[in-house]
Design a protein around this motif. Structure first.
Motif, short mmCIF file in Angstrom:
data_model
loop_
_atom_site.label_atom_id
_atom_site.label_comp_id
_atom_site.label_asym_id
_atom_site.label_seq_id
_atom_site.Cartn_x
_atom_site.Cartn_y
_atom_site.Cartn_z
N ILE A 277 20.11 -17.09 -29.87
CA ILE A 277 20.88 -15.85 -29.73
C ILE A 277 22.17 -16.17 -28.99
O ILE A 277 22.16 -16.86 -27.97
N CYS A 278 23.28 -15.67 -29.52
CA CYS A 278 24.57 -15.92 -28.86
C CYS A 278 25.38 -14.63 -28.81
O CYS A 278 24.95 -13.58 -29.28
N ARG B 124 14.99 -19.06 -21.85
CA ARG B 124 14.00 -18.03 -22.21
C ARG B 124 13.64 -18.17 -23.68
O ARG B 124 14.50 -18.40 -24.53
N ARG B 125 12.35 -18.01 -23.98
CA ARG B 125 11.85 -17.91 -25.36
C ARG B 125 11.16 -16.57 -25.50
O ARG B 125 10.28 -16.23 -24.71
N VAL B 126 11.56 -15.80 -26.51
CA VAL B 126 11.09 -14.43 -26.68
C VAL B 126 10.50 -14.27 -28.08
O VAL B 126 11.10 -14.72 -29.05
N PRO B 127 9.33 -13.64 -28.22
CA PRO B 127 8.78 -13.40 -29.55
C PRO B 127 9.71 -12.51 -30.38
O PRO B 127 10.42 -11.65 -29.84
N VAL C 131 19.03 -18.27 -24.89
CA VAL C 131 17.84 -17.49 -25.18
C VAL C 131 17.48 -17.70 -26.64
O VAL C 131 18.34 -17.67 -27.51
N VAL C 132 16.19 -17.91 -26.90
CA VAL C 132 15.72 -18.25 -28.23
C VAL C 132 14.63 -17.29 -28.67
O VAL C 132 13.74 -16.95 -27.88
N LEU C 133 14.71 -16.85 -29.93
CA LEU C 133 13.65 -16.06 -30.53
C LEU C 133 12.64 -16.98 -31.20
O LEU C 133 13.03 -17.87 -31.96
N ASP C 134 11.38 -16.77 -30.93
CA ASP C 134 10.31 -17.52 -31.55
C ASP C 134 9.95 -16.83 -32.87
O ASP C 134 9.43 -15.71 -32.86
N LEU C 135 10.22 -17.47 -33.99
CA LEU C 135 9.95 -16.89 -35.31
C LEU C 135 8.55 -17.21 -35.83
O LEU C 135 8.07 -16.57 -36.75
N ALA C 136 7.92 -18.20 -35.22
CA ALA C 136 6.63 -18.66 -35.74
C ALA C 136 5.45 -18.06 -35.02
O ALA C 136 4.30 -18.41 -35.29
N GLY C 137 5.68 -17.17 -34.07
CA GLY C 137 4.58 -16.52 -33.36
C GLY C 137 3.93 -17.43 -32.34
O GLY C 137 2.79 -17.20 -31.96
N ARG D 73 11.58 -35.48 -33.08
CA ARG D 73 11.39 -35.29 -31.64
C ARG D 73 12.10 -34.04 -31.12
O ARG D 73 11.82 -33.58 -30.01
N LEU D 74 12.99 -33.47 -31.93
CA LEU D 74 13.78 -32.33 -31.49
C LEU D 74 13.13 -30.99 -31.83
O LEU D 74 13.79 -29.95 -31.78
N GLU D 75 11.85 -31.00 -32.14
CA GLU D 75 11.18 -29.79 -32.59
C GLU D 75 11.35 -28.63 -31.61
O GLU D 75 11.51 -27.48 -32.02
N HIS D 76 11.33 -28.89 -30.31
CA HIS D 76 11.39 -27.80 -29.33
C HIS D 76 12.82 -27.49 -28.87
O HIS D 76 13.02 -26.48 -28.19
N VAL D 77 13.79 -28.31 -29.26
CA VAL D 77 15.17 -28.09 -28.80
C VAL D 77 16.18 -28.11 -29.93
O VAL D 77 17.37 -27.92 -29.70
N GLY D 78 15.74 -28.33 -31.15
CA GLY D 78 16.66 -28.45 -32.28
C GLY D 78 17.45 -27.19 -32.58
O GLY D 78 18.48 -27.24 -33.26
N VAL D 79 17.00 -26.05 -32.03
CA VAL D 79 17.74 -24.81 -32.22
C VAL D 79 19.11 -24.87 -31.54
O VAL D 79 19.99 -24.03 -31.79
N LEU D 80 19.33 -25.88 -30.70
CA LEU D 80 20.65 -26.08 -30.07
C LEU D 80 21.65 -26.73 -31.01
O LEU D 80 22.81 -26.95 -30.64
N MET D 81 21.24 -27.03 -32.22
CA MET D 81 22.09 -27.77 -33.15
C MET D 81 23.40 -27.04 -33.47
O MET D 81 24.48 -27.64 -33.39
#
Length: 350
Positions: free
Chosen positions: A38-39, A324-327, A344-350, A142-150
């Motif tokens: 989210i930006c 923050r990670r938010v559902p 802040v990141v939205l979790d899409l996979a539940g 290896r970037l599974e948990h931080v790749g959203v920063l791409m």
């Protein structure tokens, strides 16, 4: 499937809705959404300030900072089920202009480009999304948990490329860089500056918390004093301006050492007026061979550079940026900023 949708130009219209599952067309792959960054752009679209729905539609699927895992991909595409991927945001205009014709759609000249989650194409804020294989980039697993920063990293990769291109007009050997703002763009600019072996300084208002800690963990120097005091002390060769604060923008223009480069990445709000001695600014820029350049968006080469930069980075440090990670169901919480937020990141996979 569930998706975060909005009616552009209508404040308060954002909601999670059930929408039809996407179908991958020729040359496309189907991707399971993992996370969505989210930006400020998302917040402005939700506030009704701008945004364009796809033609013939009232609502737009929001989100451009993507991360997903391939479910199906065309044979011979270079992608396979299980690959970690991000989707490119912008698409070239259909004419195309000269820049788009040369795959530099980030520099589109006629404004007829489209953008996922922003302008006329659904975004990546859904449990499933389809994407053309030519507009997807594979990430190190290896970037599974931080790749959203791409995606924000691509913006920074382009900014540094622009700085280098300007610098190459003559002898160019920078040693000190000042980054103004310690949000995601600013901190990722620090990362790439450190990776380049530069002495990096950061200016931000926060005096404690995750921002100073993230800067110091990279070996960069953090400042919270006034801009004038910092530039006098540092004498930066390059300034990456990542706040959009009007007063800082003009102070940055006057703040570099001779033959300096200022790259503006922050977008200033309109309507705010400040008093500026334009004559003095012009005199100083001319007499010192200074350059000010604006930079926004990214093309495929910048995505490749960003993927490389993230793969080289310390994963623990990258994790610091996601505060923050938010559902998905609680997306409103993600849209409300907090003082200590970085990303802040939205979790899409539940």
């Amino acid at each position: 499937m569930r998706a975060l949708t909005v009616e552009p130009l209508t404040s308060g219209s954002a909601e999670v809705r059930d929408v039809p599952d996407p179908e991958a067309g020729p040359g496309e792959m189907l991707v399971e959404g993992l996370a969505l960054g989210i930006c400020g752009t998302d917040r402005e679209i939700v506030a009704g300030e701008y945004g364009w729905a796809p033609p013939g539609r009232d609502r737009l699927v929001l989100g451009h900072e993507s991360l997903g895992r391939v479910r199906t991909a065309p044979p011979g595409s270079g992608f396979a089920a299980g690959d970690l991927v991000v989707g490119v945001v912008r698409r070239p205009d259909p004419v195309p202009c000269g820049a788009c014709a040369h795959d530099e759609f980030d520099m589109c000249r006629n404004g007829r480009y489209t953008e996922r989650g922003i302008k006329e194409i659904d975004g990546y804020g859904s449990e499933l999304w389809a994407v053309e294989t030519g507009y997807a980039v594979k990430l190190d697993p290896r970037l599974e948990h931080v790749g959203v920063l791409m995606e924000p990293t691509t913006v920074v990769a382009k900014a540094w490329e622009q700085v280098d291109r300007v610098g190459s007009r003559a002898w160019y050997e920078p040693s000190r860089v000042l980054v103004t703002g310690a949000g995601p763009i600013g901190l990722l600019a620090v990362l790439l500056g450190v990776q380049r072996g530069l002495e990096v300084h950061v200016l931000d208002l926060a005096t404690e918390g995750p921002k100073p800690e993230a800067v110091e963990a990279l070996g960069a120097q953090y400042h919270s004093a006034g801009m004038a005091e910092v530039v006098q002390r540092v004498a930066p060769d390059v300034i990456i301006e990542a706040t959009g604060v009007s007063s800082l923008v003009f102070e940055a223009m006057a703040g570099t050492a001779s033959y300096g480069i200022v790259c503006l990445t922050g977008v200033s709000p309109v309507g705010r007026k400040i008093s500026v001695d334009v004559g003095a600014a012009n005199r100083e820029m001319v007499l010192e061979n200074d350059v000010v350049v604006g930079s926004v968006n990214a093309n495929l080469s910048h995505y490749a550079a960003a993927a490389d930069a993230l793969a080289k980075a310390d994963l623990d440090w990258l994790s610091r940026l996601i505060t923050r990670r938010v559902p998905l169901a609680r997306f409103e919480e993600a849209l409300r900023g907090r003082p200590d937020d970085i990303k802040v990141v939205l979790d899409l996979a539940g």
